[in-house]
Design an enzyme around this catalytic site. Structure first.
Site, PDB file in Angstrom:
ATOM      1  N   GLY A 104     -25.720  40.843 -13.601  1.00 21.52           N
ATOM      2  CA  GLY A 104     -24.467  40.132 -13.795  1.00 21.52           C
ATOM      3  C   GLY A 104     -24.293  39.076 -12.726  1.00 21.52           C
ATOM      4  O   GLY A 104     -24.919  39.158 -11.662  1.00 21.52           O
ATOM      5  N   GLN A 110     -19.845  33.375  -7.240  1.00 26.19           N
ATOM      6  CA  GLN A 110     -21.041  33.704  -6.441  1.00 26.19           C
ATOM      7  C   GLN A 110     -21.969  32.500  -6.258  1.00 26.19           C
ATOM      8  O   GLN A 110     -22.840  32.520  -5.392  1.00 26.19           O
ATOM      9  CB  GLN A 110     -21.806  34.877  -7.071  1.00 26.19           C
ATOM     10  CG  GLN A 110     -21.022  36.190  -7.016  1.00 26.19           C
ATOM     11  CD  GLN A 110     -21.799  37.327  -7.639  1.00 26.19           C
ATOM     12  OE1 GLN A 110     -21.800  37.497  -8.856  1.00 26.19           O
ATOM     13  NE2 GLN A 110     -22.494  38.099  -6.816  1.00 26.19           N
ATOM     14  N   CYS A 123     -24.689  44.350  -5.285  1.00 25.37           N
ATOM     15  CA  CYS A 123     -24.117  43.033  -5.550  1.00 25.37           C
ATOM     16  C   CYS A 123     -25.031  41.984  -4.943  1.00 25.37           C
ATOM     17  O   CYS A 123     -25.478  42.132  -3.807  1.00 25.37           O
ATOM     18  CB  CYS A 123     -22.723  42.939  -4.935  1.00 25.37           C
ATOM     19  SG  CYS A 123     -21.919  41.348  -5.246  1.00 25.37           S
ATOM     20  N   LEU A 124     -25.293  40.925  -5.706  1.00 22.45           N
ATOM     21  CA  LEU A 124     -26.176  39.857  -5.212  1.00 22.45           C
ATOM     22  C   LEU A 124     -25.580  39.163  -3.996  1.00 22.45           C
ATOM     23  O   LEU A 124     -26.315  38.529  -3.235  1.00 22.45           O
ATOM     24  CB  LEU A 124     -26.468  38.850  -6.332  1.00 22.45           C
ATOM     25  CG  LEU A 124     -27.257  39.426  -7.526  1.00 22.45           C
ATOM     26  CD1 LEU A 124     -27.338  38.415  -8.649  1.00 22.45           C
ATOM     27  CD2 LEU A 124     -28.652  39.858  -7.084  1.00 22.45           C
ATOM     28  N   HIS A 147     -16.978  44.994 -12.490  1.00 25.80           N
ATOM     29  CA  HIS A 147     -17.485  44.464 -11.216  1.00 25.80           C
ATOM     30  C   HIS A 147     -17.348  42.935 -11.198  1.00 25.80           C
ATOM     31  O   HIS A 147     -16.911  42.352 -10.194  1.00 25.80           O
ATOM     32  CB  HIS A 147     -18.958  44.902 -11.064  1.00 25.80           C
ATOM     33  CG  HIS A 147     -19.702  44.317  -9.902  1.00 25.80           C
ATOM     34  ND1 HIS A 147     -20.192  45.094  -8.867  1.00 25.80           N
ATOM     35  CD2 HIS A 147     -20.080  43.045  -9.625  1.00 25.80           C
ATOM     36  CE1 HIS A 147     -20.828  44.305  -7.993  1.00 25.80           C
ATOM     37  NE2 HIS A 147     -20.782  43.057  -8.438  1.00 25.80           N
ATOM     38  N   GLU A 148     -17.695  42.293 -12.317  1.00 23.57           N
ATOM     39  CA  GLU A 148     -17.642  40.827 -12.381  1.00 23.57           C
ATOM     40  C   GLU A 148     -16.204  40.311 -12.434  1.00 23.57           C
ATOM     41  O   GLU A 148     -15.885  39.308 -11.782  1.00 23.57           O
ATOM     42  CB  GLU A 148     -18.422  40.296 -13.600  1.00 23.57           C
ATOM     43  CG  GLU A 148     -19.887  40.705 -13.687  1.00 23.57           C
ATOM     44  CD  GLU A 148     -20.691  40.446 -12.427  1.00 23.57           C
ATOM     45  OE1 GLU A 148     -20.274  39.615 -11.601  1.00 23.57           O
ATOM     46  OE2 GLU A 148     -21.737  41.089 -12.257  1.00 23.57           O
ATOM     47  N   HIS A 165     -14.825  40.101  -9.100  1.00 19.91           N
ATOM     48  CA  HIS A 165     -15.227  38.880  -8.376  1.00 19.91           C
ATOM     49  C   HIS A 165     -14.257  37.736  -8.655  1.00 19.91           C
ATOM     50  O   HIS A 165     -13.922  36.962  -7.761  1.00 19.91           O
ATOM     51  CB  HIS A 165     -16.634  38.431  -8.803  1.00 19.91           C
ATOM     52  CG  HIS A 165     -17.758  39.098  -8.068  1.00 19.91           C
ATOM     53  ND1 HIS A 165     -17.904  39.028  -6.704  1.00 19.91           N
ATOM     54  CD2 HIS A 165     -18.824  39.819  -8.512  1.00 19.91           C
ATOM     55  CE1 HIS A 165     -19.006  39.680  -6.339  1.00 19.91           C
ATOM     56  NE2 HIS A 165     -19.582  40.177  -7.421  1.00 19.91           N
TER      57      HIS A 165
HETATM   58  O1  GNR Z   1     -27.278  43.104 -10.268  1.00 20.55           O
HETATM   59  C1  GNR Z   1     -26.252  43.793 -10.182  1.00 20.55           C
HETATM   60  N1  GNR Z   1     -26.323  45.122 -10.418  1.00 20.55           N
HETATM   61  C2  GNR Z   1     -25.222  45.946 -10.552  1.00 20.55           C
HETATM   62  C3  GNR Z   1     -25.415  47.320 -10.536  1.00 20.55           C
HETATM   63  C4  GNR Z   1     -24.358  48.179 -10.693  1.00 20.55           C
HETATM   64  C5  GNR Z   1     -23.101  47.673 -10.874  1.00 20.55           C
HETATM   65  C6  GNR Z   1     -22.872  46.309 -10.871  1.00 20.55           C
HETATM   66  C7  GNR Z   1     -23.931  45.453 -10.725  1.00 20.55           C
HETATM   67  S1  GNR Z   1     -23.647  43.732 -10.759  1.00 20.55           S
HETATM   68  C8  GNR Z   1     -24.969  43.171  -9.771  1.00 20.55           C
HETATM   69  C9  GNR Z   1     -25.025  41.658  -9.762  1.00 20.55           C
HETATM   70  C10 GNR Z   1     -23.782  41.097  -9.106  1.00 20.55           C
HETATM   71  O2  GNR Z   1     -23.605  41.049  -7.920  1.00 20.55           O
HETATM   72  N2  GNR Z   1     -22.831  40.686  -9.895  1.00 20.55           N
HETATM   73  O3  GNR Z   1     -21.691  40.223  -9.390  1.00 20.55           O
HETATM   74 NI    NI Z   2     -21.438  41.276  -7.535  1.00 17.73          NI
END
Ligand code: GNR
Ligand code: NI
Length: 174
Positions: free
Chosen positions: A46, A51, A94-95, A136-137, A140
């Site tokens: 995601g 980001q 999270c990236l 999660h997104e 953000h």
């Molecule tokens: O790559 C991602 N893996 C992930 C694993 C578990 C829950 C959420 C994620 S999102 C993350 C990529 C990211 O930072 N998205 O904002």
């Molecule tokens: Ni993230």
């Protein structure tokens, strides 16, 4: 398509609230394509526009496995319209916080309204990893990171290590 630079915590941009998009046009689709390429190359499942430094309510998600056909989903102006009372726990990463992982509890199921790649109104009922990733997104887009859902002790430890990483990186570049 071109790859964009991913913003790493700590960075005040990641704490800002993104604003809604007015329309889905070719310029926006170019950004979506860039975000998809950036996410695949990371690799991640995601990515939110913030980001890559763009404070707009845009997300891309692809939870397909390596041996499966790619299945990118673009969400413009996503709105969570339902979250289940039942919760699930996933180990999240999270990236923007490379190398750090933590168990996060969130509603198991969520329903969202959004505009797709073509600007068409869509509704999606998600559960499992997809629901976790969507939440999660969307976090953000509201300036919230997964570490905000864990204990302050763990959160502070992760931020401290990330700050140290950034300092050392600067030393190498300078
Ligand atoms: O790559 C991602 N893996 C992930 C694993 C578990 C829950 C959420 C994620 S999102 C993350 C990529 C990211 O930072 N998205 O904002
Ligand atoms: Ni993230």
């Amino acid at each position: 398509m071109s790859k964009r630079k991913i913003i790493i915590e700590p960075d005040p941009i990641l704490r800002e609230k993104s604003s809604p998009l007015e329309k889905v046009d070719n310029e926006l689709r170019k950004l979506m394509d860039d975000m998809l390429e950036t996410m695949y190359s990371a690799p991640g499942i995601g990515l939110a526009a913030v980001q890559v430094g763009i404070l707009k309510r845009l997300i891309v998600i692809d939870i397909s496995k390596e041996d499966e056909k790619k299945n990118p989903i673009f969400f413009v102006n996503p709105e969570i319209i339902y979250q289940s009372d039942k919760t699930s726990t996933y180990e999240e990463g999270c990236l923007s916080l490379p190398g750090f992982y933590a168990e996060v509890e969130r509603p198991t199921e969520c329903h969202i309204n959004y505009l797709d790649y073509n600007g068409k109104r869509k509704k999606l009922e998600a559960d499992g990893l997809l629901a976790t990733c969507i939440q999660h997104e969307v976090d953000h887009l509201n300036g919230v990171l997964f570490i905000d859902h864990i204990s302050k002790l763990k959160r502070d430890m992760i931020i401290k290590k990330l700050r140290k990483n950034k300092k050392e990186l600067k030393k190498i570049i300078l």
